[in-house]
Write a protein that holds these residues in place. Structure first.
Motif, PDB file in Angstrom:
ATOM      1  N   VAL A   1      58.431  -4.346  34.785  1.00  0.00           N
ATOM      2  CA  VAL A   1      59.421  -3.352  34.390  1.00  0.00           C
ATOM      3  C   VAL A   1      59.956  -3.721  33.009  1.00  0.00           C
ATOM      4  O   VAL A   1      60.148  -4.888  32.689  1.00  0.00           O
ATOM      5  CB  VAL A   1      60.558  -3.247  35.433  1.00  0.00           C
ATOM      6  CG1 VAL A   1      61.433  -4.467  35.421  1.00  0.00           C
ATOM      7  CG2 VAL A   1      61.393  -2.012  35.202  1.00  0.00           C
ATOM      8  N   LYS A   2      60.136  -2.705  32.184  1.00  0.00           N
ATOM      9  CA  LYS A   2      60.635  -2.935  30.824  1.00  0.00           C
ATOM     10  C   LYS A   2      61.848  -2.055  30.590  1.00  0.00           C
ATOM     11  O   LYS A   2      61.970  -0.969  31.145  1.00  0.00           O
ATOM     12  CB  LYS A   2      59.556  -2.605  29.794  1.00  0.00           C
ATOM     13  CG  LYS A   2      58.398  -3.568  29.853  1.00  0.00           C
ATOM     14  CD  LYS A   2      57.454  -3.346  28.715  1.00  0.00           C
ATOM     15  CE  LYS A   2      56.325  -4.359  28.830  1.00  0.00           C
ATOM     16  NZ  LYS A   2      55.353  -4.218  27.796  1.00  0.00           N
ATOM     17  N   ARG A   3      62.745  -2.550  29.752  1.00  0.00           N
ATOM     18  CA  ARG A   3      63.946  -1.799  29.391  1.00  0.00           C
ATOM     19  C   ARG A   3      63.704  -1.078  28.068  1.00  0.00           C
ATOM     20  O   ARG A   3      63.148  -1.642  27.138  1.00  0.00           O
ATOM     21  CB  ARG A   3      65.130  -2.734  29.233  1.00  0.00           C
ATOM     22  CG  ARG A   3      65.579  -3.378  30.504  1.00  0.00           C
ATOM     23  CD  ARG A   3      66.703  -4.352  30.226  1.00  0.00           C
ATOM     24  NE  ARG A   3      67.054  -5.059  31.423  1.00  0.00           N
ATOM     25  CZ  ARG A   3      68.243  -4.976  32.012  1.00  0.00           C
ATOM     26  NH1 ARG A   3      69.193  -4.268  31.474  1.00  0.00           N
ATOM     27  NH2 ARG A   3      68.482  -5.628  33.116  1.00  0.00           N
ATOM     28  N   PHE A   4      64.153   0.169  28.043  1.00  0.00           N
ATOM     29  CA  PHE A   4      64.044   0.967  26.831  1.00  0.00           C
ATOM     30  C   PHE A   4      65.409   1.573  26.542  1.00  0.00           C
ATOM     31  O   PHE A   4      66.113   1.997  27.447  1.00  0.00           O
ATOM     32  CB  PHE A   4      63.019   2.099  27.010  1.00  0.00           C
ATOM     33  CG  PHE A   4      61.623   1.620  27.303  1.00  0.00           C
ATOM     34  CD1 PHE A   4      60.814   1.164  26.282  1.00  0.00           C
ATOM     35  CD2 PHE A   4      61.135   1.619  28.591  1.00  0.00           C
ATOM     36  CE1 PHE A   4      59.526   0.732  26.544  1.00  0.00           C
ATOM     37  CE2 PHE A   4      59.856   1.190  28.875  1.00  0.00           C
ATOM     38  CZ  PHE A   4      59.060   0.739  27.847  1.00  0.00           C
ATOM     39  N   ARG A   5      65.782   1.625  25.279  1.00  0.00           N
ATOM     40  CA  ARG A   5      67.045   2.237  24.882  1.00  0.00           C
ATOM     41  C   ARG A   5      66.732   3.626  24.345  1.00  0.00           C
ATOM     42  O   ARG A   5      65.901   3.779  23.455  1.00  0.00           O
ATOM     43  CB  ARG A   5      67.750   1.414  23.815  1.00  0.00           C
ATOM     44  CG  ARG A   5      69.058   2.065  23.430  1.00  0.00           C
ATOM     45  CD  ARG A   5      70.099   1.178  22.832  1.00  0.00           C
ATOM     46  NE  ARG A   5      70.502   0.007  23.541  1.00  0.00           N
ATOM     47  CZ  ARG A   5      71.424  -0.050  24.491  1.00  0.00           C
ATOM     48  NH1 ARG A   5      71.984   1.057  24.911  1.00  0.00           N
ATOM     49  NH2 ARG A   5      71.785  -1.172  25.022  1.00  0.00           N
ATOM     50  N   ILE A   6      67.406   4.630  24.925  1.00  0.00           N
ATOM     51  CA  ILE A   6      67.244   6.004  24.461  1.00  0.00           C
ATOM     52  C   ILE A   6      68.544   6.459  23.819  1.00  0.00           C
ATOM     53  O   ILE A   6      69.619   5.975  24.159  1.00  0.00           O
ATOM     54  CB  ILE A   6      66.833   6.955  25.610  1.00  0.00           C
ATOM     55  CG1 ILE A   6      67.843   6.925  26.750  1.00  0.00           C
ATOM     56  CG2 ILE A   6      65.442   6.642  26.107  1.00  0.00           C
ATOM     57  CD1 ILE A   6      67.585   7.943  27.839  1.00  0.00           C
ATOM     58  N   VAL A   7      68.421   7.383  22.883  1.00  0.00           N
ATOM     59  CA  VAL A   7      69.576   7.899  22.149  1.00  0.00           C
ATOM     60  C   VAL A   7      69.691   9.386  22.448  1.00  0.00           C
ATOM     61  O   VAL A   7      68.681  10.096  22.547  1.00  0.00           O
ATOM     62  CB  VAL A   7      69.399   7.656  20.635  1.00  0.00           C
ATOM     63  CG1 VAL A   7      70.583   8.191  19.852  1.00  0.00           C
ATOM     64  CG2 VAL A   7      69.214   6.182  20.358  1.00  0.00           C
ATOM     65  N   SER A   8      70.907   9.861  22.604  1.00  0.00           N
ATOM     66  CA  SER A   8      71.128  11.276  22.910  1.00  0.00           C
ATOM     67  C   SER A   8      70.609  12.145  21.764  1.00  0.00           C
ATOM     68  O   SER A   8      70.503  11.687  20.622  1.00  0.00           O
ATOM     69  CB  SER A   8      72.612  11.551  23.151  1.00  0.00           C
ATOM     70  OG  SER A   8      73.346  11.329  21.985  1.00  0.00           O
ATOM     71  N   PRO A   9      70.291  13.406  22.062  1.00  0.00           N
ATOM     72  CA  PRO A   9      69.745  14.281  21.016  1.00  0.00           C
ATOM     73  C   PRO A   9      70.657  14.450  19.804  1.00  0.00           C
ATOM     74  O   PRO A   9      70.179  14.601  18.684  1.00  0.00           O
ATOM     75  CB  PRO A   9      69.569  15.624  21.742  1.00  0.00           C
ATOM     76  CG  PRO A   9      69.430  15.268  23.174  1.00  0.00           C
ATOM     77  CD  PRO A   9      70.283  14.044  23.363  1.00  0.00           C
ATOM     78  N   ASP A  10      71.978  14.396  20.018  1.00  0.00           N
ATOM     79  CA  ASP A  10      72.879  14.520  18.867  1.00  0.00           C
ATOM     80  C   ASP A  10      73.149  13.176  18.204  1.00  0.00           C
ATOM     81  O   ASP A  10      73.821  13.110  17.181  1.00  0.00           O
ATOM     82  CB  ASP A  10      74.187  15.196  19.264  1.00  0.00           C
ATOM     83  CG  ASP A  10      74.935  14.435  20.351  1.00  0.00           C
ATOM     84  OD1 ASP A  10      74.402  13.423  20.844  1.00  0.00           O
ATOM     85  OD2 ASP A  10      76.052  14.857  20.702  1.00  0.00           O
ATOM     86  N   GLY A  11      72.645  12.089  18.792  1.00  0.00           N
ATOM     87  CA  GLY A  11      72.754  10.762  18.184  1.00  0.00           C
ATOM     88  C   GLY A  11      74.086  10.077  18.379  1.00  0.00           C
ATOM     89  O   GLY A  11      74.329   9.033  17.785  1.00  0.00           O
ATOM     90  N   SER A  12      74.950  10.622  19.228  1.00  0.00           N
ATOM     91  CA  SER A  12      76.275  10.042  19.376  1.00  0.00           C
ATOM     92  C   SER A  12      76.359   8.992  20.472  1.00  0.00           C
ATOM     93  O   SER A  12      77.308   8.233  20.519  1.00  0.00           O
ATOM     94  CB  SER A  12      77.287  11.149  19.672  1.00  0.00           C
ATOM     95  OG  SER A  12      76.983  11.746  20.925  1.00  0.00           O
ATOM     96  N   ASP A  13      75.376   8.948  21.374  1.00  0.00           N
ATOM     97  CA  ASP A  13      75.450   8.051  22.515  1.00  0.00           C
ATOM     98  C   ASP A  13      74.082   7.445  22.784  1.00  0.00           C
ATOM     99  O   ASP A  13      73.054   7.988  22.382  1.00  0.00           O
ATOM    100  CB  ASP A  13      75.937   8.815  23.743  1.00  0.00           C
ATOM    101  CG  ASP A  13      76.663   7.935  24.730  1.00  0.00           C
ATOM    102  OD1 ASP A  13      76.819   6.736  24.449  1.00  0.00           O
ATOM    103  OD2 ASP A  13      77.086   8.447  25.781  1.00  0.00           O
TER     104      ASP A  13
END
Length: 69
Positions: free
Chosen positions: A6-18
């Protein structure tokens, strides 16, 4: 007991705020960028924001009432 590979990935909201962290096991040869783009578009950003707001909310309990004499 943990899930192997299992790997961790960081995703960013479409508006880039979160941003959020997701954990996934991807098959060999999978396009990681396409997966992350799809995961970010399907992620429930409003629920994440509500959960973070509720985490710091202070709950005021009932006070004991004094008996009138």
């Amino acid at each position: 007991m943990s899930i192997p590979n299992v790997k961790r990935f960081r995703i960013v909201s479409p508006d880039g705020s979160d941003s959020a962290t997701i954990m996934a096991v991807l098959p060999k040869g999978a396009n990681v960028d396409a997966y992350l783009k799809d995961a970010a578009s399907r992620f429930d950003w409003k629920a994440l924001e509500a959960a973070r707001a509720a985490q710091f909310k202070v709950r005021v309990g009932q006070q004991k009432q004094k008996k009138a004499k």
